[in-house]
Scaffold this motif. Structure first.
Motif, short mmCIF file in Angstrom:
data_model
loop_
_atom_site.label_atom_id
_atom_site.label_comp_id
_atom_site.label_asym_id
_atom_site.label_seq_id
_atom_site.Cartn_x
_atom_site.Cartn_y
_atom_site.Cartn_z
N HIS A 50 3.67 -3.07 160.11
CA HIS A 50 3.97 -2.36 161.35
C HIS A 50 2.71 -1.85 162.03
N ASP A 51 1.82 -1.22 161.25
CA ASP A 51 0.64 -0.57 161.83
C ASP A 51 -0.59 -1.45 161.88
N GLY A 52 -0.61 -2.49 161.04
CA GLY A 52 -1.78 -3.38 161.02
C GLY A 52 -2.87 -2.91 160.08
N SER A 53 -3.05 -1.60 159.98
CA SER A 53 -4.09 -1.05 159.11
C SER A 53 -3.75 0.40 158.81
N PHE A 54 -4.11 0.86 157.62
CA PHE A 54 -3.88 2.26 157.28
C PHE A 54 -4.88 3.15 158.01
N ASP A 55 -6.14 2.79 157.90
CA ASP A 55 -7.22 3.53 158.53
C ASP A 55 -8.41 2.60 158.63
N GLY A 56 -9.60 3.12 158.54
CA GLY A 56 -10.77 2.26 158.64
C GLY A 56 -11.13 1.58 157.34
N GLY A 57 -10.23 1.61 156.38
CA GLY A 57 -10.53 1.02 155.08
C GLY A 57 -10.66 -0.49 155.14
N SER A 58 -11.30 -1.04 154.12
CA SER A 58 -11.54 -2.47 154.04
C SER A 58 -10.29 -3.20 153.58
N VAL A 59 -10.32 -4.54 153.67
CA VAL A 59 -9.23 -5.36 153.15
C VAL A 59 -9.08 -5.11 151.65
N ALA A 60 -10.20 -4.93 150.96
CA ALA A 60 -10.16 -4.67 149.52
C ALA A 60 -9.35 -3.41 149.23
N THR A 61 -9.45 -2.42 150.11
CA THR A 61 -8.68 -1.19 149.94
C THR A 61 -7.20 -1.45 150.16
N HIS A 62 -6.86 -2.11 151.25
CA HIS A 62 -5.46 -2.35 151.58
C HIS A 62 -4.76 -3.25 150.56
N GLU A 63 -5.52 -4.12 149.90
CA GLU A 63 -4.94 -5.08 148.97
C GLU A 63 -5.03 -4.63 147.51
N ALA A 64 -5.61 -3.47 147.26
CA ALA A 64 -5.91 -3.07 145.88
C ALA A 64 -4.69 -3.07 144.98
N LEU A 65 -3.60 -2.45 145.41
CA LEU A 65 -2.41 -2.35 144.55
C LEU A 65 -1.71 -3.69 144.36
N ILE A 66 -1.69 -4.50 145.41
CA ILE A 66 -1.08 -5.84 145.27
C ILE A 66 -1.90 -6.68 144.29
N LYS A 67 -3.21 -6.66 144.45
CA LYS A 67 -4.07 -7.41 143.52
C LYS A 67 -3.89 -6.91 142.09
N LEU A 68 -3.73 -5.59 141.95
CA LEU A 68 -3.54 -5.02 140.62
C LEU A 68 -2.31 -5.60 139.94
N MET A 69 -1.19 -5.71 140.67
CA MET A 69 0.03 -6.24 140.08
C MET A 69 -0.13 -7.70 139.67
N TYR A 70 -0.79 -8.49 140.52
CA TYR A 70 -1.00 -9.90 140.18
C TYR A 70 -1.90 -10.04 138.95
N LYS A 71 -2.94 -9.23 138.89
CA LYS A 71 -3.85 -9.33 137.75
C LYS A 71 -3.18 -8.82 136.47
N PHE A 72 -2.34 -7.80 136.63
CA PHE A 72 -1.58 -7.28 135.50
C PHE A 72 -0.66 -8.36 134.93
N ILE A 73 0.07 -9.04 135.81
CA ILE A 73 0.99 -10.09 135.38
C ILE A 73 0.22 -11.23 134.71
N ALA A 74 -0.91 -11.61 135.31
CA ALA A 74 -1.72 -12.70 134.76
C ALA A 74 -2.23 -12.35 133.36
N ARG A 75 -2.72 -11.13 133.18
CA ARG A 75 -3.25 -10.75 131.87
C ARG A 75 -2.13 -10.67 130.84
N ALA A 76 -0.96 -10.15 131.24
CA ALA A 76 0.16 -10.06 130.31
C ALA A 76 0.55 -11.44 129.79
N LYS A 77 0.51 -12.44 130.68
CA LYS A 77 0.83 -13.81 130.25
C LYS A 77 -0.28 -14.38 129.37
N LEU A 78 -1.53 -14.14 129.76
CA LEU A 78 -2.65 -14.65 128.98
C LEU A 78 -2.67 -14.07 127.57
N ASP A 79 -2.35 -12.78 127.46
CA ASP A 79 -2.43 -12.10 126.17
C ASP A 79 -1.27 -12.42 125.23
#
Length: 241
Positions: free
Chosen positions: A117-146
């Motif tokens: 809706h807003d396009g951006s939270f604030d002046g944060g970087s893409v890395a900031t906006h994507e941090a939690l989504i990336k965390l879930m994907y990496k979490f799932i990947a590691r759980a499968k790898l382990d």
């Protein structure tokens, strides 16, 4: 149901705690203001919302505010496992517990809707906006790898809902190029494709629709050799079924 994807412009580099704090602060601030306006019917935000509505500058007060939110314990434990390789058995709570994962998924989904809706939270970087989504994907990947034992294995994986909620991930036993790249420390999936097409020690992949799939067994042979990979404590990656 929220369908979460890592956007194309986001680098797959390691997730920092600073980006997680910033991302969580932004989502909690928006939700708090929405609650005041839609549930409480207040024209102006409450004192709590107001404190979350100030632009993030990572002050000790802002950091303390985020860390006081109950959801932060789940986020931080997931980060310790996914990014730092701390085994779930040593964490304060079971990182792989279904209820905690679902709550985190719901929070991230709401944040993604706000971004749409807003396009951006604030002046944060893409890395900031994507941090939690990336965390879930990496979490799932590691759980499968382990291949964790059933006591600590996520029901989230066993219920076969991975691809339904996270379309850039693959079912249990397989890694997508994004999942492989996240674990290997690559900044983009192009590095995975290059490894799959290389003449020497070519990465073995199969075709899954429009994406490439790497078996967990193949990934366990190769990812631990990557310089930027952080192994999970107590996991023997040389053991193959």
């Amino acid at each position: 149901m929220s369908i979460l994807c890592i956007h194309g412009q986001a680098a797959l580099t390691p997730i920092t705690e600073a980006d997680l704090l910033h991302n969580t602060y932004n989502i909690l601030g928006h939700l708090s203001c929405l609650f005041d306006e839609t549930i409480k019917g207040e024209k102006y935000p409450s004192a709590h919302s107001d404190s979350l509505g100030v632009e993030w500058t990572s002050t000790p007060e802002q950091v303390a505010l985020v860390k006081s939110a109950p959801i932060w314990a789940t986020i931080y434990d997931n980060w310790l496992y996914a990014e730092k390789g701390v085994h779930p058995k040593t964490l304060r709570r079971c990182t792989l517990e279904l209820g905690h994962l679902v709550t985190l998924h719901q929070l991230i989904g709401l944040g993604d809707l706000i971004l749409m809706h807003d396009g951006s939270f604030d002046g944060g970087s893409v890395a900031t906006h994507e941090a939690l989504i990336k965390l879930m994907y990496k979490f799932i990947a590691r759980a499968k790898l382990d291949k964790l034992d059933t006591e600590y294995y996520a029901e989230f994986l066993e219920l076969n809902v991975i691809e339904e909620y996270f379309p850039q991930a693959l079912e249990n036993g397989k890694l997508s190029t994004i999942e492989y790249a996240l674990l290997a420390g690559f900044s983009h999936i192009g590095a995975v494709r290059n490894e799959a097409s290389g003449k020497n020690s070519t990465l073995k992949v199969t075709k899954e629709g429009n994406t490439l799939a790497i078996s967990v067994e193949e990934a366990r042979k190769r990812i631990p050799k990557k310089r930027k990979f952080i192994p999970t404590e107590g996991i023997d990656y040389d053991h193959h079924d």
